[in-house]
Design a protein around this motif. Structure first.
Motif, PDB file in Angstrom:
ATOM      1  N   PRO A  19      11.335 111.278  -6.379  1.00 12.06           N
ATOM      2  CA  PRO A  19      11.154 111.996  -7.536  1.00 12.06           C
ATOM      3  C   PRO A  19      10.483 111.434  -8.904  1.00 12.06           C
ATOM      4  O   PRO A  19      10.989 110.356  -8.738  1.00 12.06           O
ATOM      5  CB  PRO A  19      12.080 112.777  -7.787  1.00 12.06           C
ATOM      6  N   PRO A  20       9.656 112.167  -8.302  1.00 13.93           N
ATOM      7  CA  PRO A  20       8.554 111.896  -9.668  1.00 13.93           C
ATOM      8  C   PRO A  20       9.964 111.019 -11.539  1.00 13.93           C
ATOM      9  O   PRO A  20      10.637 112.272 -10.983  1.00 13.93           O
ATOM     10  CB  PRO A  20       7.508 112.588 -10.400  1.00 13.93           C
ATOM     11  N   GLN A  21       9.293 110.559 -12.436  1.00 17.39           N
ATOM     12  CA  GLN A  21      10.125 110.330 -13.357  1.00 17.39           C
ATOM     13  C   GLN A  21       9.801 110.724 -14.404  1.00 17.39           C
ATOM     14  O   GLN A  21      10.842 111.369 -15.698  1.00 17.39           O
ATOM     15  CB  GLN A  21      10.110 108.659 -13.775  1.00 17.39           C
ATOM     16  N   GLU A  22       8.190 111.776 -14.185  1.00 17.58           N
ATOM     17  CA  GLU A  22       8.572 112.775 -15.482  1.00 17.58           C
ATOM     18  C   GLU A  22       9.386 113.995 -15.318  1.00 17.58           C
ATOM     19  O   GLU A  22       9.465 114.515 -14.117  1.00 17.58           O
ATOM     20  CB  GLU A  22       7.082 113.250 -15.707  1.00 17.58           C
ATOM     21  N   PRO A  23       9.963 114.085 -16.125  1.00 17.89           N
ATOM     22  CA  PRO A  23      10.902 115.868 -16.072  1.00 17.89           C
ATOM     23  C   PRO A  23       9.756 117.837 -15.451  1.00 17.89           C
ATOM     24  O   PRO A  23       8.324 117.264 -15.447  1.00 17.89           O
ATOM     25  CB  PRO A  23      10.856 115.846 -17.840  1.00 17.89           C
ATOM     26  N   ALA A  24      10.422 117.695 -14.247  1.00 21.32           N
ATOM     27  CA  ALA A  24      10.018 119.069 -13.814  1.00 21.32           C
ATOM     28  C   ALA A  24       9.116 119.889 -15.002  1.00 21.32           C
ATOM     29  O   ALA A  24       7.795 120.367 -14.305  1.00 21.32           O
ATOM     30  CB  ALA A  24      10.776 119.758 -13.461  1.00 21.32           C
ATOM     31  N   ASP A  25       9.511 120.169 -16.148  1.00 23.03           N
ATOM     32  CA  ASP A  25       8.676 120.859 -16.196  1.00 23.03           C
ATOM     33  C   ASP A  25       7.480 120.207 -17.244  1.00 23.03           C
ATOM     34  O   ASP A  25       6.729 121.024 -17.572  1.00 23.03           O
ATOM     35  CB  ASP A  25       9.066 121.543 -17.766  1.00 23.03           C
ATOM     36  N   SER A  26       7.365 119.032 -17.171  1.00 22.69           N
ATOM     37  CA  SER A  26       5.940 118.402 -17.473  1.00 22.69           C
ATOM     38  C   SER A  26       4.408 118.701 -16.816  1.00 22.69           C
ATOM     39  O   SER A  26       3.595 118.046 -16.914  1.00 22.69           O
ATOM     40  CB  SER A  26       5.824 117.212 -17.876  1.00 22.69           C
ATOM     41  N   LEU A  27       5.090 119.052 -15.656  1.00 18.76           N
ATOM     42  CA  LEU A  27       4.059 118.960 -14.763  1.00 18.76           C
ATOM     43  C   LEU A  27       2.641 120.873 -14.890  1.00 18.76           C
ATOM     44  O   LEU A  27       3.473 121.715 -15.273  1.00 18.76           O
ATOM     45  CB  LEU A  27       4.741 119.162 -13.017  1.00 18.76           C
ATOM     46  N   HIS A  28       1.979 120.442 -14.482  1.00 15.44           N
ATOM     47  CA  HIS A  28       0.668 121.203 -13.982  1.00 15.44           C
ATOM     48  C   HIS A  28       0.741 121.859 -15.700  1.00 15.44           C
ATOM     49  O   HIS A  28       0.435 123.148 -15.652  1.00 15.44           O
ATOM     50  CB  HIS A  28       1.149 122.567 -13.260  1.00 15.44           C
ATOM     51  N   GLN A  29       0.106 120.894 -16.389  1.00 19.00           N
ATOM     52  CA  GLN A  29      -0.067 121.361 -17.993  1.00 19.00           C
ATOM     53  C   GLN A  29       0.723 122.131 -18.430  1.00 19.00           C
ATOM     54  O   GLN A  29       0.400 122.609 -19.411  1.00 19.00           O
ATOM     55  CB  GLN A  29      -1.556 121.913 -17.493  1.00 19.00           C
ATOM     56  N   GLY A  30       1.712 121.640 -17.901  1.00 21.10           N
ATOM     57  CA  GLY A  30       2.941 121.873 -18.552  1.00 21.10           C
ATOM     58  C   GLY A  30       3.282 123.363 -19.350  1.00 21.10           C
ATOM     59  O   GLY A  30       4.156 124.176 -19.634  1.00 21.10           O
ATOM     60  N   ARG A  31       3.016 123.868 -17.822  1.00 22.19           N
ATOM     61  CA  ARG A  31       3.481 125.871 -17.657  1.00 22.19           C
ATOM     62  C   ARG A  31       3.802 125.913 -16.241  1.00 22.19           C
ATOM     63  O   ARG A  31       3.774 124.618 -15.718  1.00 22.19           O
ATOM     64  CB  ARG A  31       2.590 126.701 -18.143  1.00 22.19           C
ATOM     65  N   PRO A  32       4.478 126.676 -16.065  1.00 22.24           N
ATOM     66  CA  PRO A  32       5.373 127.206 -14.436  1.00 22.24           C
ATOM     67  C   PRO A  32       3.713 126.730 -13.594  1.00 22.24           C
ATOM     68  O   PRO A  32       3.189 127.352 -13.719  1.00 22.24           O
ATOM     69  CB  PRO A  32       5.229 128.144 -14.975  1.00 22.24           C
ATOM     70  N   LEU A  33       4.166 126.652 -12.153  1.00 21.24           N
ATOM     71  CA  LEU A  33       3.599 126.439 -11.934  1.00 21.24           C
ATOM     72  C   LEU A  33       4.062 127.542 -10.608  1.00 21.24           C
ATOM     73  O   LEU A  33       4.492 128.140 -10.679  1.00 21.24           O
ATOM     74  CB  LEU A  33       3.690 125.421 -10.597  1.00 21.24           C
ATOM     75  N   ARG A  34       2.200 128.218  -9.915  1.00 16.66           N
ATOM     76  CA  ARG A  34       2.773 130.266  -9.685  1.00 16.66           C
ATOM     77  C   ARG A  34       2.251 129.661  -8.176  1.00 16.66           C
ATOM     78  O   ARG A  34       1.114 129.063  -7.345  1.00 16.66           O
ATOM     79  CB  ARG A  34       0.975 130.900 -10.119  1.00 16.66           C
ATOM     80  N   LEU A  35       3.075 129.808  -7.312  1.00 15.33           N
ATOM     81  CA  LEU A  35       3.257 129.314  -6.339  1.00 15.33           C
ATOM     82  C   LEU A  35       3.074 130.787  -4.865  1.00 15.33           C
ATOM     83  O   LEU A  35       3.791 131.847  -5.597  1.00 15.33           O
ATOM     84  CB  LEU A  35       4.633 128.911  -5.847  1.00 15.33           C
ATOM     85  N   GLY A  36       2.004 130.831  -4.331  1.00 15.00           N
ATOM     86  CA  GLY A  36       2.519 131.897  -3.723  1.00 15.00           C
ATOM     87  C   GLY A  36       3.138 131.119  -2.085  1.00 15.00           C
ATOM     88  O   GLY A  36       2.936 130.084  -1.586  1.00 15.00           O
ATOM     89  N   VAL A  37       4.132 131.543  -1.228  1.00 16.65           N
ATOM     90  CA  VAL A  37       4.088 131.710   0.274  1.00 16.65           C
ATOM     91  C   VAL A  37       4.216 132.616   0.872  1.00 16.65           C
ATOM     92  O   VAL A  37       3.886 133.010   0.910  1.00 16.65           O
ATOM     93  CB  VAL A  37       6.309 131.318  -0.452  1.00 16.65           C
ATOM     94  N   MET A  38       4.068 131.567   2.050  1.00 12.20           N
ATOM     95  CA  MET A  38       3.535 131.801   3.815  1.00 12.20           C
ATOM     96  C   MET A  38       4.231 131.654   4.400  1.00 12.20           C
ATOM     97  O   MET A  38       5.486 130.398   4.262  1.00 12.20           O
ATOM     98  CB  MET A  38       2.389 132.172   4.075  1.00 12.20           C
ATOM     99  N   ALA A  39       5.415 133.264   4.618  1.00 14.79           N
ATOM    100  CA  ALA A  39       6.320 133.040   6.261  1.00 14.79           C
ATOM    101  C   ALA A  39       6.649 133.601   7.401  1.00 14.79           C
ATOM    102  O   ALA A  39       6.133 134.897   7.279  1.00 14.79           O
ATOM    103  CB  ALA A  39       8.405 132.695   5.127  1.00 14.79           C
ATOM    104  N   SER A  40       6.925 133.006   8.040  1.00 10.59           N
ATOM    105  CA  SER A  40       6.811 134.228   9.223  1.00 10.59           C
ATOM    106  C   SER A  40       8.578 134.700   9.632  1.00 10.59           C
ATOM    107  O   SER A  40       9.114 135.480  10.667  1.00 10.59           O
ATOM    108  CB  SER A  40       5.891 133.203  10.973  1.00 10.59           C
ATOM    109  N   GLY A  41       9.528 133.499   9.429  1.00 11.02           N
ATOM    110  CA  GLY A  41      10.481 134.077  10.405  1.00 11.02           C
ATOM    111  C   GLY A  41      11.625 133.610   9.047  1.00 11.02           C
ATOM    112  O   GLY A  41      12.141 134.684   8.205  1.00 11.02           O
ATOM    113  N   GLU A  42      12.928 133.177   9.134  1.00 12.59           N
ATOM    114  CA  GLU A  42      14.242 133.084   8.598  1.00 12.59           C
ATOM    115  C   GLU A  42      13.938 133.077   6.736  1.00 12.59           C
ATOM    116  O   GLU A  42      14.930 133.524   5.898  1.00 12.59           O
ATOM    117  CB  GLU A  42      15.096 132.580   9.369  1.00 12.59           C
ATOM    118  N   GLY A  43      13.007 132.286   6.306  1.00  9.29           N
ATOM    119  CA  GLY A  43      13.195 131.907   5.561  1.00  9.29           C
ATOM    120  C   GLY A  43      13.696 131.179   4.583  1.00  9.29           C
ATOM    121  O   GLY A  43      13.646 130.924   2.776  1.00  9.29           O
TER     122      GLY A  43
END
Length: 229
Positions: A19-43
């Motif tokens: 994993p990268p050394q920077e904290p997770a909350d420093s990613l994507h310009q300091g704001r939460p990443l908005r994720l879209g997810v695609m799934a077909s099965g159990e998930g």
């Protein structure tokens, strides 16, 4: 490479990169990443992403899950986890391109930053890939570039390999050929059944998919920073 042990594993796994050394909350310009997810099965990979986000290991929010099979496990998990879910049944679409156009519209309406294919059992077209360049992530149950395509676990068993695993990668127009973000390897044990090996690989998928999303977001931020300059 680091060996990762888990009480539920029948032997160590190997993951790279770390994993990268920077904290997770420093990613994507300091704001939460908005994720879209695609799934077909159990998930289960979808739920692993939700859990990582809620535990703080991934600075993201689940903007939308799209499923193509009514009542599938992923849809049930979304209801339980309180994640917005939309059904886009491929059987009701006139073509693969029409399905992908519907996906694009759904994710744009949800203002997603990255799209993750977490067990999406449909081949996507350039229509979708070009709409999310370097922002479409997939997880595949093999150590790519080995055993691309369908039933990678069965391919590995048939080939008699001693190591298998999983790969998180960016999606390209060639099947399972996009840039690799992170991989984890697991041993193939004597007498392994398809179900046993698949379960061992799936445990590693749950570990590395959130990391792969972090790495994709970090690379996207760097690219946007260069463009801004």
């Amino acid at each position: 490479m680091p060996a990762l042990t888990d009480p539920s594993d029948h032997g160590p796994s190997i993951q790279w990169p770390l994993p990268p050394q920077e904290p997770a909350d420093s990613l994507h310009q300091g704001r939460p990443l908005r994720l879209g997810v695609m799934a077909s099965g159990e998930g289960s990979n979808f739920e692993a992403l939700v859990n990582a986000a809620r535990a703080g290991g991934l600075a993201a929010e689940m903007a939308l899950l799209v499923v193509n099979n009514r009542g599938c496990g992923a849809q049930v998990r979304a209801e339980r986890l309180g994640v917005p879910c939309r059904l886009l049944d491929h059987r009701e679409q006139p073509s693969r391109e029409a399905l992908d156009r519907a996906l694009i519209e759904a994710f744009r309406q949800a203002a997603v930053d990255l799209v993750v294919m977490a067990g999406w059992m449909r081949i996507v077209t350039p229509t979708l890939i070009q709409a999310f360049p370097d922002r479409l992530v997939n997880i595949h149950p093999s150590l790519l570039p080995s055993f691309r395509g369908m039933d990678a676990v069965g391919q590995a068993l048939a080939a008699g390999v001693k190591l298998s695993g999983c790969t998180v990668h960016l999606v390209s127009e060639a099947v399972d050929a996009g840039r690799i973000l992170v991989q984890a390897a697991v041993p193939v044990l004597p007498g392994d059944s398809h179900a046993q090996l698949a379960a061992r690989i799936r445990r590693q998928e749950h570990r590395i998919l959130p990391l792969g999303v972090r790495l994709a977001a970090r690379d996207l931020d760097r690219a946007l920073g260069v463009e801004g300059q």
